[in-house]
Design a protein around this motif. Sequence first.
Motif, short mmCIF file in Angstrom:
data_model
loop_
_atom_site.label_atom_id
_atom_site.label_comp_id
_atom_site.label_asym_id
_atom_site.label_seq_id
_atom_site.Cartn_x
_atom_site.Cartn_y
_atom_site.Cartn_z
N LEU A 536 0.82 -1.20 0.00
CA LEU A 536 0.00 0.00 0.00
C LEU A 536 0.87 1.26 0.00
CD1 LEU A 536 -2.79 -1.04 2.55
CD2 LEU A 536 -2.99 -0.82 0.07
N ALA A 537 1.97 1.21 0.74
CA ALA A 537 2.88 2.36 0.79
C ALA A 537 3.54 2.60 -0.56
CB ALA A 537 3.93 2.15 1.88
N ASP A 538 3.87 1.51 -1.26
CA ASP A 538 4.53 1.64 -2.56
C ASP A 538 3.54 1.77 -3.71
OD1 ASP A 538 6.89 1.34 -1.21
OD2 ASP A 538 7.08 -0.81 -1.63
N ASN A 539 2.24 1.73 -3.40
CA ASN A 539 1.20 1.84 -4.42
C ASN A 539 1.35 0.77 -5.50
OD1 ASN A 539 -1.14 3.00 -5.47
ND2 ASN A 539 0.01 4.35 -6.86
N ASN A 540 1.70 -0.44 -5.10
CA ASN A 540 1.84 -1.52 -6.08
C ASN A 540 0.95 -2.71 -5.72
OD1 ASN A 540 3.18 -2.49 -3.86
ND2 ASN A 540 4.94 -3.29 -5.00
N LEU A 541 -0.22 -2.43 -5.16
CA LEU A 541 -1.15 -3.49 -4.79
C LEU A 541 -1.55 -4.29 -6.03
CD1 LEU A 541 -2.96 -4.82 -2.65
CD2 LEU A 541 -4.70 -3.11 -3.17
N ALA A 542 -1.47 -5.61 -5.92
CA ALA A 542 -1.83 -6.54 -7.00
C ALA A 542 -0.92 -6.41 -8.21
CB ALA A 542 -3.29 -6.38 -7.41
N ALA A 543 0.24 -5.79 -8.05
CA ALA A 543 1.19 -5.70 -9.17
C ALA A 543 1.71 -7.08 -9.52
CB ALA A 543 2.35 -4.77 -8.79
N PRO A 544 2.01 -7.34 -10.78
CA PRO A 544 2.49 -8.67 -11.17
C PRO A 544 3.80 -9.04 -10.48
CG PRO A 544 1.91 -7.37 -13.10
CD PRO A 544 1.91 -6.43 -11.93
N ARG A 545 3.86 -10.28 -10.02
CA ARG A 545 5.13 -10.84 -9.55
C ARG A 545 5.62 -11.91 -10.51
NH1 ARG A 545 5.43 -12.81 -3.76
NH2 ARG A 545 7.39 -11.67 -3.68
N PHE A 546 4.75 -12.27 -11.49
CA PHE A 546 5.15 -13.23 -12.50
C PHE A 546 6.05 -12.55 -13.53
CE2 PHE A 546 0.97 -11.51 -13.67
CZ PHE A 546 1.19 -11.03 -14.95
N ALA A 547 6.68 -13.36 -14.36
CA ALA A 547 7.56 -12.85 -15.42
C ALA A 547 7.13 -13.47 -16.75
CB ALA A 547 9.02 -13.19 -15.10
N SER A 548 7.77 -13.06 -17.83
CA SER A 548 7.44 -13.56 -19.16
C SER A 548 8.68 -14.11 -19.84
CB SER A 548 6.85 -12.43 -20.03
OG SER A 548 5.70 -11.87 -19.42
N THR A 549 8.47 -15.12 -20.70
CA THR A 549 9.59 -15.63 -21.50
C THR A 549 9.99 -14.57 -22.52
OG1 THR A 549 8.02 -16.67 -23.02
CG2 THR A 549 8.89 -18.03 -21.23
N PRO A 550 11.24 -14.56 -22.97
CA PRO A 550 11.71 -13.51 -23.88
C PRO A 550 10.91 -13.38 -25.16
CG PRO A 550 13.58 -14.70 -22.97
CD PRO A 550 12.35 -15.44 -22.54
N ASP A 551 10.30 -14.47 -25.64
CA ASP A 551 9.54 -14.38 -26.89
C ASP A 551 8.13 -13.86 -26.66
OD1 ASP A 551 8.39 -16.52 -25.61
OD2 ASP A 551 8.49 -17.88 -27.31
N GLY A 552 7.74 -13.63 -25.40
CA GLY A 552 6.43 -13.07 -25.11
C GLY A 552 5.28 -14.03 -25.25
N ARG A 553 5.54 -15.32 -25.40
CA ARG A 553 4.45 -16.28 -25.58
C ARG A 553 3.89 -16.78 -24.25
NH1 ARG A 553 6.34 -21.09 -28.81
NH2 ARG A 553 4.11 -21.48 -29.05
N TRP A 554 4.71 -16.79 -23.21
CA TRP A 554 4.31 -17.39 -21.94
C TRP A 554 4.65 -16.45 -20.79
CZ3 TRP A 554 2.01 -22.22 -21.96
CH2 TRP A 554 2.12 -22.95 -23.15
N ASN A 555 3.76 -16.44 -19.79
CA ASN A 555 4.08 -15.93 -18.46
C ASN A 555 4.44 -17.12 -17.58
OD1 ASN A 555 3.44 -13.22 -19.08
ND2 ASN A 555 1.27 -13.57 -18.65
N TYR A 556 5.12 -16.83 -16.47
CA TYR A 556 5.42 -17.94 -15.56
C TYR A 556 5.55 -17.45 -14.13
CZ TYR A 556 10.34 -16.39 -15.99
OH TYR A 556 11.50 -15.66 -15.99
N LEU A 557 5.10 -18.32 -13.22
CA LEU A 557 5.30 -18.13 -11.78
C LEU A 557 6.48 -18.98 -11.35
CD1 LEU A 557 1.60 -18.87 -10.69
CD2 LEU A 557 2.53 -16.66 -11.37
N ILE A 558 7.10 -18.64 -10.23
CA ILE A 558 8.14 -19.47 -9.64
C ILE A 558 7.77 -19.76 -8.19
CG2 ILE A 558 10.53 -19.59 -8.88
CD1 ILE A 558 11.42 -18.15 -11.30
N CYS A 559 7.74 -21.05 -7.86
CA CYS A 559 7.57 -21.49 -6.47
C CYS A 559 8.74 -22.37 -6.10
CB CYS A 559 6.27 -22.26 -6.30
SG CYS A 559 4.77 -21.29 -6.59
#
Length: 615
Positions: A536-559
């Motif tokens: 809330l302080a950084d105003n980034n609520l619900a901001a993406p934590r996922f990333a994308s492959t370089p070709d832009g075809r896929w997003n991915y989570l890391i656990c």
Amino acid sequence: RLWSGEPSTPVHVSEGPPAPKQGHVMGSGSVKALRSLTDAAAPPASVMAAEGKRVRTMGLQARPELNGLEGVCQGPAADPARLTVRLDDGQEIALKLGNLEFEAAPGRGDRARISGLQARPELNDLEGICQGPAADLTRLTVRLEDGREIAVRPSNLTSWAPARGSPARPRSPPRGPVERPRCAGGCGRVVPFGVNTKGFPYETCCRGCADGQAHSANCQGGSEASPSKSAASPIAGVAPSAGAPPPPRPTAPPPAWKPLEDDEPAVVAAVALLRAVAAGGGGAAGGGGGGGNCSGSVPGRRDMNLVARILEDRLSPWQERLRNFDLQAAPLVAPDRAGGPDCPWLAHLRPYHAWLGGALFAELCAAQAVVWQGFWRQKGARILDRGLKAGDALQSFALQVVGEVWGSIDRAHSQEYCDRGATKIVHSGTLSEYTPPSCGPIKSSYWTGLGVSEERATADIERVVRVGLVNSSAVFDAEHLPLYHGLAANAFDGWAKSGANFQAYPGKFGEGVYLTPSFQMACMYAFRTPKTVASLADNNLAAPRFASTPDGRWNYLICLQVMADAKAVTKFAGTAFTDAGDGWDLEAQISVVRSAAEAQIYGVLFCFFPQTFKD
């Protein structure tokens, strides 16, 4: 209909299936251990994504003289379901996606052409079959038509793939001798084709060898003939077994070979295989990622791709063309409509029947069906590819990212997950309950309650790739618990400084390492930034934590997969994701370990979902 007039007017050819409206099935990829791997040309999912890509025409029936020509996509035609293609001879035609193959990096089993070699120019323009990753992960092994195997960089290889959602192009008809694997007992005899009830192939020639005793009286491993005594066929053959006694003299001539459509037992086996594929995981506990269709339904393209991958993995001891009858390229047919001289399913299998003979063909159809059904009967995590042998684009990308950040990869314990037979199972190492990783939608009403749209509040996980880590401090016994930690994939490279080690950090319940037994909950924390004082302080609520492959075809989570000392774990209630708990008690969803040394990372899960949105 050819047009004669202004050069800009395209030729319209009415052929092929309509462009896919939905579905996102990744075509065969290649190994490129560098980050440029996913930048290679890839089959597009839509007409709009194809502009500028090099293509080759295929499957045209009204204008067969245009098949096999190459050119470049110019973008959508006047008909939005078609693409304008400028051929290399200057002619422009408008085609559907289903009539185009796209230049792409080759994957295992794909035919590839070599080009651009400077040190060995004599190899340029030769063709062969890609065997998968070479010892040097920046290269692919290619078996040339003369039998030589060479390791080539993916940038020096060209293959062709259909648009995503379209069937793969079948490989050339199988030929040559039928080879059986050798007995794992070391006796030198060959192993009968067959699988056990769990869907794994036999490893020994007989029960006697399996038990470490003398050969059983009914051991057939010393005979050159197939254990099914298959009928001779025009191109059939069986590789001789070294050191084996000569086969017994036949008392009667083998039955005459006949076409598949006239071979009733073979037709029955072929249709039974189709029914098994169509049934998918419908009869398995917890459903199935294969679609869960009833036996009369048409299997989807995703089903066919999945069954092909499972067969390739489970039947890896077998000769390559025996593991999977090219099912990823098979036509989509309802089992109740299969059979008869004009059946496309039988037409697809006809070359294999001609190669193997009726009895062996029927035997292998039955074995493939048992493998598929055995996969869905598993109660725990359903694993597709132990050791990541396929080495396709997403597997290689995951290996490359972890290798760049941490380096210590345990390839033997790397694998891919499909789904799970139950929400919670007993871990084989710790004998405690845990939630196995799984494909499928990851969602929570928590995000929509914060104003995130339904689409952006859901990650529909299509592939889960696990990269194993070398960590001798991770202990798998009854005194440790298997847990997860969802982290920000878009900041994963920041872990390079600490290595594969946690550092305690402040949180709602004090300083420590925050973990959870729920795979879904870990994915939720890895998906977007939850509501915290800091967000809330950084105003980034619900901001993406996922990333994308370089070709832009896929997003991915890391656990992260973590082993934690049970005595060091303190459980708390208070999670925001009350509807993403995998059946765990909401009063004990959060596990906090105060000392970071008591939580050891042993695996990194890459959870890939199609990039339908970026934020």
